[in-house]
Enzyme design. Sequence first.
Site, mmCIF file in Angstrom:
data_model
loop_
_atom_site.group_PDB
_atom_site.id
_atom_site.type_symbol
_atom_site.label_atom_id
_atom_site.label_comp_id
_atom_site.label_asym_id
_atom_site.label_seq_id
_atom_site.Cartn_x
_atom_site.Cartn_y
_atom_site.Cartn_z
ATOM 1 N N LEU A 187 19.496 -6.344 4.858
ATOM 2 C CA LEU A 187 20.585 -6.166 3.902
ATOM 3 C C LEU A 187 21.922 -6.112 4.385
ATOM 4 C CD1 LEU A 187 18.602 -3.067 2.072
ATOM 5 C CD2 LEU A 187 18.784 -5.555 1.344
ATOM 6 N N HIS A 245 9.575 2.884 8.676
ATOM 7 C CA HIS A 245 9.299 1.925 10.026
ATOM 8 C C HIS A 245 8.201 2.316 10.712
ATOM 9 C CE1 HIS A 245 10.871 -0.826 12.999
ATOM 10 N NE2 HIS A 245 10.499 0.142 14.028
ATOM 11 N N THR A 290 0.861 -1.212 0.032
ATOM 12 C CA THR A 290 0.012 0.116 -0.021
ATOM 13 C C THR A 290 0.909 1.148 -0.236
ATOM 14 O OG1 THR A 290 -0.322 0.061 2.287
ATOM 15 C CG2 THR A 290 -2.089 -0.944 1.188
ATOM 16 N N ASN A 291 2.095 1.266 0.790
ATOM 17 C CA ASN A 291 3.067 2.223 0.560
ATOM 18 C C ASN A 291 3.532 2.347 -0.937
ATOM 19 O OD1 ASN A 291 3.638 3.969 3.168
ATOM 20 N ND2 ASN A 291 3.332 1.910 3.754
HETATM 21 C C1 GAR Z 1 4.596 -0.774 6.783
HETATM 22 O O1 GAR Z 1 3.588 -0.314 7.847
HETATM 23 C C2 GAR Z 1 5.862 -0.527 7.217
HETATM 24 O O2 GAR Z 1 6.149 0.410 8.181
HETATM 25 C C3 GAR Z 1 6.369 -1.911 7.489
HETATM 26 O O3 GAR Z 1 5.707 -2.969 6.750
HETATM 27 C C4 GAR Z 1 4.289 -2.173 6.336
HETATM 28 C C5 GAR Z 1 4.227 -2.540 5.050
HETATM 29 O O4 GAR Z 1 2.970 -2.258 4.633
HETATM 30 N N1 GAR Z 1 7.768 -2.027 7.469
HETATM 31 C C6 GAR Z 1 8.199 -2.638 8.685
HETATM 32 O O5 GAR Z 1 7.693 -3.063 9.363
HETATM 33 C C7 GAR Z 1 9.826 -2.828 8.331
HETATM 34 N N2 GAR Z 1 10.659 -2.846 9.435
HETATM 35 P P1 GAR Z 1 2.545 -1.958 2.937
HETATM 36 O O6 GAR Z 1 3.217 -3.244 2.291
HETATM 37 O O7 GAR Z 1 1.070 -1.945 2.894
HETATM 38 O O8 GAR Z 1 3.447 -0.704 2.233
#
Ligand code: GAR
Length: 187
Positions: free
Chosen positions: A87, A103, A13-14
């Site tokens: 990484l 994060h 979604t991001n």
């Molecule tokens: C997001 O909330 C991001 O901050 C988190 O995964 C989610 C991805 O959502 N990332 C972490 O936890 C990394 N440590 P999305 O796939 O809907 O963008």
Amino acid sequence: MKNLVILISGSGTNLQRIIDCIDNGEIRNVKVNLVIADRECFGLERAEKHNIQTQIIKRGKDFSEKLENAIPENTDLIVLAGFLSILKPEFCKKWEGKMINIHPALLPKFGGKGMWGHHVHNAVIEAEEKESGATVHFVTSGIDEGEIILQGKFDVEENDTAETLAQKVHQIEYDIFPKAIDLVLNK
Ligand code: GAR
């Protein structure tokens, strides 16, 4: 025109928000050249719908080397948008200052190995935090330790659960991530 590579592991979604903000001009002067995932995931479909090249590089032998080889040399910024693999330090060193991560908490709290997704939100509830939010930061070899670019936060309510926190954090992410990308690329 700057060149972006986005790394994902999940629903994306991001990633979708970044694509939309490039289309509507909130993120200026950039195109997404490639989306790389470390597993099959829905985010890949989102990229393909927008005719963005995709690649899957699964964890395992030579993961870092394969990743290294997949990233075009003309890349201006690597964006980790829900990318859940760690990484290698050499990779982080090579792209220092040119790689950012989002994060789902207010770093430096609730970061480090094992702190991702619902683990973060559960830890926030357990610690009875008064607020939570999201952080965009540069990636260094120290997990979640790089310089902070932008943060956004909200008050944790008494009846919040890991699920409601995840939703609220996502809303914050959709706000600060595009801003941070534009800031880093067009400062
Ligand atoms: C997001 O909330 C991001 O901050 C988190 O995964 C989610 C991805 O959502 N990332 C972490 O936890 C990394 N440590 P999305 O796939 O809907 O963008």
